[in-house]
Design a protein around this motif. Structure first.
Motif, short mmCIF file in Angstrom:
data_model
loop_
_atom_site.label_atom_id
_atom_site.label_comp_id
_atom_site.label_asym_id
_atom_site.label_seq_id
_atom_site.Cartn_x
_atom_site.Cartn_y
_atom_site.Cartn_z
N GLN A 15 5.03 -5.61 -3.72
CA GLN A 15 3.94 -5.25 -3.12
C GLN A 15 4.30 -4.37 -1.47
O GLN A 15 4.89 -5.26 -0.89
CB GLN A 15 2.79 -6.29 -2.99
CG GLN A 15 1.40 -5.89 -2.41
CD GLN A 15 0.33 -6.88 -2.27
OE1 GLN A 15 0.72 -7.93 -2.70
NE2 GLN A 15 -0.86 -6.52 -1.87
N ILE A 16 3.77 -3.20 -1.57
CA ILE A 16 3.92 -2.53 -0.36
C ILE A 16 2.87 -3.14 0.82
O ILE A 16 1.59 -2.98 0.44
CB ILE A 16 3.87 -1.07 -0.47
CG1 ILE A 16 4.82 -0.66 -1.51
CG2 ILE A 16 3.99 -0.31 0.98
CD1 ILE A 16 6.19 -0.76 -1.00
N VAL A 17 3.44 -3.37 1.91
CA VAL A 17 2.30 -3.81 2.80
C VAL A 17 1.36 -2.57 3.40
O VAL A 17 1.75 -1.67 3.59
CB VAL A 17 2.94 -4.58 4.21
CG1 VAL A 17 2.10 -4.91 5.14
CG2 VAL A 17 3.87 -5.55 3.57
N ASN A 18 0.16 -2.78 3.57
CA ASN A 18 -0.93 -1.96 4.24
C ASN A 18 -0.98 -2.26 5.46
O ASN A 18 -1.63 -2.96 6.16
CB ASN A 18 -2.41 -2.21 3.50
CG ASN A 18 -3.11 -1.24 4.17
OD1 ASN A 18 -2.87 0.03 4.57
ND2 ASN A 18 -4.36 -1.42 3.85
N GLU A 19 -0.16 -1.20 6.32
CA GLU A 19 -0.29 -1.25 7.80
C GLU A 19 -0.67 0.27 8.02
O GLU A 19 -0.11 0.97 8.44
CB GLU A 19 1.36 -1.52 8.31
CG GLU A 19 1.44 -1.49 9.73
CD GLU A 19 2.57 -1.67 10.53
OE1 GLU A 19 2.81 -1.78 11.63
OE2 GLU A 19 3.72 -1.69 9.72
N TYR A 20 -1.88 0.27 8.18
CA TYR A 20 -2.71 1.33 8.37
C TYR A 20 -2.46 2.17 9.59
O TYR A 20 -2.17 3.41 9.66
CB TYR A 20 -4.22 1.32 8.49
CG TYR A 20 -5.08 2.21 8.52
CD1 TYR A 20 -5.27 3.28 7.42
CD2 TYR A 20 -5.76 2.47 9.76
CE1 TYR A 20 -5.91 4.58 7.65
CE2 TYR A 20 -6.48 3.85 10.02
CZ TYR A 20 -6.73 4.80 8.95
OH TYR A 20 -7.45 5.82 9.13
N ARG A 21 -2.26 1.53 10.63
CA ARG A 21 -2.12 2.27 12.27
C ARG A 21 -0.89 2.80 12.07
O ARG A 21 -0.73 3.80 12.62
CB ARG A 21 -2.19 0.98 13.14
CG ARG A 21 -3.70 0.81 13.43
CD ARG A 21 -3.96 -0.17 14.50
NE ARG A 21 -5.19 -0.59 14.56
CZ ARG A 21 -5.91 -1.22 15.58
NH1 ARG A 21 -5.20 -1.43 16.93
NH2 ARG A 21 -7.06 -1.50 15.78
N GLY A 22 0.18 2.22 11.62
CA GLY A 22 1.55 2.81 11.71
C GLY A 22 1.70 3.91 10.94
O GLY A 22 2.39 5.12 11.11
N ALA A 23 0.89 3.88 9.62
CA ALA A 23 1.14 4.89 8.56
C ALA A 23 0.47 6.28 9.14
O ALA A 23 0.73 7.40 8.86
CB ALA A 23 0.75 4.47 7.43
N ILE A 24 -0.88 6.03 9.79
CA ILE A 24 -1.77 7.02 10.28
C ILE A 24 -1.16 7.60 11.40
O ILE A 24 -1.23 8.80 11.64
CB ILE A 24 -3.14 6.54 10.41
CG1 ILE A 24 -4.07 7.81 10.48
CG2 ILE A 24 -3.37 6.10 11.83
CD1 ILE A 24 -4.22 8.56 8.99
N SER A 25 -0.49 6.86 12.13
CA SER A 25 0.23 7.38 13.41
C SER A 25 1.43 8.13 12.84
O SER A 25 1.55 9.38 13.59
CB SER A 25 0.77 6.14 14.34
OG SER A 25 1.59 6.73 15.27
N ALA A 26 2.08 7.78 11.98
CA ALA A 26 3.15 9.00 11.41
C ALA A 26 2.74 10.03 10.97
O ALA A 26 3.35 11.38 11.12
CB ALA A 26 3.99 8.16 10.60
N LEU A 27 1.64 9.99 10.34
CA LEU A 27 0.89 11.06 9.74
C LEU A 27 0.49 12.01 10.79
O LEU A 27 0.75 13.17 10.81
CB LEU A 27 -0.16 10.70 8.89
CG LEU A 27 -0.96 11.66 8.22
CD1 LEU A 27 -0.21 12.40 7.09
CD2 LEU A 27 -2.13 11.22 7.38
#
Length: 70
Positions: A15-27
């Motif tokens: 299962q891949i961890v849902n780390e929204y802030r890190g992912a959206i920051s990279a996006l």
């Protein structure tokens, strides 16, 4: 996750961890988080997944290896 396993009729191995802030920051920045935050929980989760996949034999590779040794 149990609902997904029931629908798929198999266990989910990773299962891949849902780390929204890190992912959206990279996006938003355009910089892949694996370059800027590889040590984050999301980065470690993806790295663990990649290592798991890397250890699995590719489909059909057993037959190719068998033919190559002849």
């Amino acid at each position: 996750m149990k609902n997904a396993e029931g629908a798929l009729k198999r266990t989910i191995d990773h299962q891949i961890v849902n780390e929204y802030r890190g992912a959206i920051s990279a996006l938003n920045s355009g910089a892949p988080f694996m370059f800027t935050k590889a040590d984050s929980l999301l980065g470690r989760s993806l790295l663990d997944f990649a290592r798991t996949i890397d250890k699995l034999p590719a489909p059909g590779m057993g037959r190719i290896a068998e033919v190559a040794t002849r």
